[in-house]
Design an enzyme around this catalytic site. Structure first.
Site, short mmCIF file in Angstrom:
data_model
loop_
_atom_site.label_atom_id
_atom_site.label_comp_id
_atom_site.label_asym_id
_atom_site.label_seq_id
_atom_site.Cartn_x
_atom_site.Cartn_y
_atom_site.Cartn_z
N ASN A 1 5.47 -0.39 16.28
CA ASN A 1 4.95 -2.15 16.72
C ASN A 1 6.13 -2.53 16.87
O ASN A 1 7.00 -2.81 16.06
CB ASN A 1 4.37 -2.61 15.22
CG ASN A 1 4.03 -4.21 15.24
OD1 ASN A 1 4.45 -4.71 16.16
ND2 ASN A 1 3.33 -4.42 14.27
N CYS B 1 3.78 -11.52 16.81
CA CYS B 1 3.27 -10.69 17.72
C CYS B 1 2.48 -11.09 18.71
O CYS B 1 1.97 -10.32 19.71
CB CYS B 1 2.44 -9.58 16.92
SG CYS B 1 3.98 -8.92 15.55
N HIS C 1 -2.18 -5.50 21.03
CA HIS C 1 -0.98 -5.48 20.36
C HIS C 1 -1.14 -4.30 19.37
O HIS C 1 -2.06 -3.67 18.84
CB HIS C 1 -1.00 -6.56 19.32
CG HIS C 1 0.17 -6.54 18.78
ND1 HIS C 1 1.47 -6.05 18.84
CD2 HIS C 1 0.15 -6.60 17.09
CE1 HIS C 1 2.09 -6.12 17.76
NE2 HIS C 1 1.77 -6.18 16.51
N1 COA Z 1 4.82 5.82 2.35
C1 COA Z 1 4.40 6.33 1.39
N2 COA Z 1 3.47 5.41 0.63
C2 COA Z 1 3.50 4.16 1.02
C3 COA Z 1 4.11 3.57 2.12
C4 COA Z 1 4.91 4.53 2.92
N3 COA Z 1 5.61 3.96 3.94
N4 COA Z 1 3.92 2.39 2.08
C5 COA Z 1 3.25 2.00 0.96
N5 COA Z 1 2.98 3.13 0.18
C6 COA Z 1 2.09 3.31 -0.78
C7 COA Z 1 1.99 1.82 -1.68
O1 COA Z 1 3.26 1.87 -2.45
C8 COA Z 1 0.82 2.31 -2.46
O2 COA Z 1 0.89 2.76 -3.69
P1 COA Z 1 0.09 2.60 -4.98
O3 COA Z 1 -1.14 2.89 -4.74
O4 COA Z 1 1.03 3.67 -5.76
O5 COA Z 1 0.61 1.14 -5.37
C9 COA Z 1 -0.20 2.96 -1.58
O6 COA Z 1 0.87 3.63 -0.49
C10 COA Z 1 -1.29 2.33 -0.87
O7 COA Z 1 -0.78 0.99 -0.38
P2 COA Z 1 -1.21 -0.03 0.74
O8 COA Z 1 -0.51 -1.02 0.99
O9 COA Z 1 -2.69 -0.30 -0.11
O10 COA Z 1 -1.65 1.00 1.73
P3 COA Z 1 -2.58 0.71 3.20
O11 COA Z 1 -3.59 1.69 3.25
O12 COA Z 1 -2.93 -0.77 3.13
O13 COA Z 1 -1.50 0.73 4.32
C11 COA Z 1 -0.30 -0.40 5.75
C12 COA Z 1 -0.37 -0.01 4.48
C13 COA Z 1 0.98 -1.57 5.71
C14 COA Z 1 -0.12 0.84 6.69
C15 COA Z 1 -1.64 -1.30 6.09
O14 COA Z 1 -1.88 -2.39 5.26
C16 COA Z 1 -1.26 -1.92 7.69
O15 COA Z 1 -1.13 -1.31 8.68
N6 COA Z 1 -1.44 -3.24 7.60
C17 COA Z 1 -1.10 -4.22 8.64
C18 COA Z 1 0.13 -4.32 8.85
C19 COA Z 1 0.69 -4.88 10.11
O16 COA Z 1 0.08 -4.17 11.06
N7 COA Z 1 1.49 -5.70 10.25
C20 COA Z 1 2.05 -6.24 11.55
C21 COA Z 1 1.11 -7.23 12.15
S1 COA Z 1 1.62 -7.57 13.48
#
Ligand code: COA
Length: 325
Positions: free
Chosen positions: A278, A111, A248
């Site tokens: 993204n 990215c 980004h």
């Molecule tokens: N829809 C509904 N629930 C979802 C889900 C979705 N699409 N994706 C994950 N969950 C659930 C998980 O299973 C988890 O459930 P649980 O508590 O029963 O285990 C819960 O939501 C929380 O998951 P978590 O991973 O802790 O959520 P989060 O608040 O960290 O959000 C992201 C997840 C991926 C949105 C966040 O971590 C993020 O944006 N990270 C950066 C990722 C990124 O930008 N990557 C590319 C970089 S270039």
């Protein structure tokens, strides 16, 4: 000697997929995706290739700059999702554009790829190796994503964005910083083909994107403001003197967290992730093109571009938006 951007262009696949469409594939909802990421929809390839999208974006950047393809001296494609290992995407783009005088190659910094490619082009131009460069970030991530994994398939979109830049005596790009930390590679990973030859039988790992979302989130909010501050210091500018921060587009909460750490209002951080998700290396140049075409980039305006992602890699660039010489 420096380098200024004088043209921008972008291209997105025709098919548009909303969060509600994804809720029919995996256990998720429009509300969850918007609340956690800010993403509302994304373009998804139904056949458009990285090379095709890149060539379209490049053609538009050249038209915006008022330059011909045969005038291009350097062509760098930043991508982590090429259809072919060889030839490079850049050579395919060169061929379809007719950029016969360009040196063309690909670069992968995930990215942060567009930023790394822009930095490379700046180094070439500053050192006098060439006088101009076409730099493009292009991705079809939809082929790397596990469409049964709700943690990742909701995040990404496909597209390409390009800039045409040429040498100038002063101004243009004012400073650049780049960083990598390979020790953290596991937090965002996508395996390639296994080693299979007559002497070894490789075991294919999962070919899909795997991610520790929380780790990526905290890395971005911690490292990106530090990189931006470093680039601003090199340019002898304060954050308050910068009109727009073109970051980004991974997650609106990451961007707001970065703004907070820099002590700035989030309204200086334009976003398009609600519409396109993204797009990895394409995110920054597509957003830059949107801002340019909307007339939001005024002559003399100070901008910061900053990208971050797998590797880990991150970087920042400070520039003076200066289309007039
Ligand atoms: N829809 C509904 N629930 C979802 C889900 C979705 N699409 N994706 C994950 N969950 C659930 C998980 O299973 C988890 O459930 P649980 O508590 O029963 O285990 C819960 O939501 C929380 O998951 P978590 O991973 O802790 O959520 P989060 O608040 O960290 O959000 C992201 C997840 C991926 C949105 C966040 O971590 C993020 O944006 N990270 C950066 C990722 C990124 O930008 N990557 C590319 C970089 S270039």
């Amino acid at each position: 000697m420096s380098m200024r951007i004088i043209g921008t262009g972008s291209a997105l696949p025709e098919k548009y997929v909303t969060n509600n469409d994804l809720a029919e594939l995996v256990d998720t909802s429009d509300e969850w995706i918007r609340e956690r990421t800010g993403i509302g929809g994304r373009h998804v390839s139904t056949g458009e290739t990285v090379a095709e999208l890149a060539a379209l974006a490049c053609g538009r950047a050249l038209a915006d700059a008022g330059r011909r393809a045969d005038q291009v001296e350097l062509l760098i494609v930043a991508t982590c999702s090429p259809e072919t290992g060889i030839p490079s995407v850049a050579c395919q783009v060169q061929s379809s554009l007719g950029a016969v005088n360009a040196v063309a190659f690909d670069l992968n910094a995930a990215c942060a790829g567009f930023l790394f490619a822009l930095h490379t082009a700046w180094a070439y131009v500053q050192s006098g190796i060439c006088r101009n460069a076409l730099i493009v970030g292009a991705e079809v991530l939809s082929k790397l994503v596990d469409w049964t994994d709700r943690g990742t398939c909701i995040l990404f979109g496909d597209g390409a964005g390009a800039v045409f830049a040429e040498q100038c005596d002063r101004g243009g790009i004012l400073s650049f910083v780049q960083h990598s930390d390979g020790r953290k590679g596991e937090v965002l990973r996508c395996d390639s083909r296994a080693l299979t030859n007559p002497y070894v039988r490789g075991v294919m790992q999962s070919p899909w994107v795997k991610m520790d979302g929380r780790e990526v989130f905290s890395f971005a909010v911690r490292q990106v403001p530090t990189g931006i501050t470093e680039a601003l210091k090199q340019a002898h500018l304060k954050a308050e003197e910068v009109e727009l921060f073109v970051l980004h587009q991974a997650n609106f909460r990451i961007i707001e967290g970065i703004a907070r750490r820099l002590g700035l209002d989030a309204d200086r951080f334009p976003m398009n992730l609600d519409r396109v998700g993204n797009m990895s290396s394409a995110s920054i140049p597509v957003l830059l093109d949107e801002l340019n075409r909307a007339g939001r980039l005024k002559e003399g305006m100070k901008l910061v571009l900053s990208g971050f992602g797998a590797g880990l890699t991150w970087g920042a660039c400070v520039l003076n938006w200066q289309r007039e010489c």
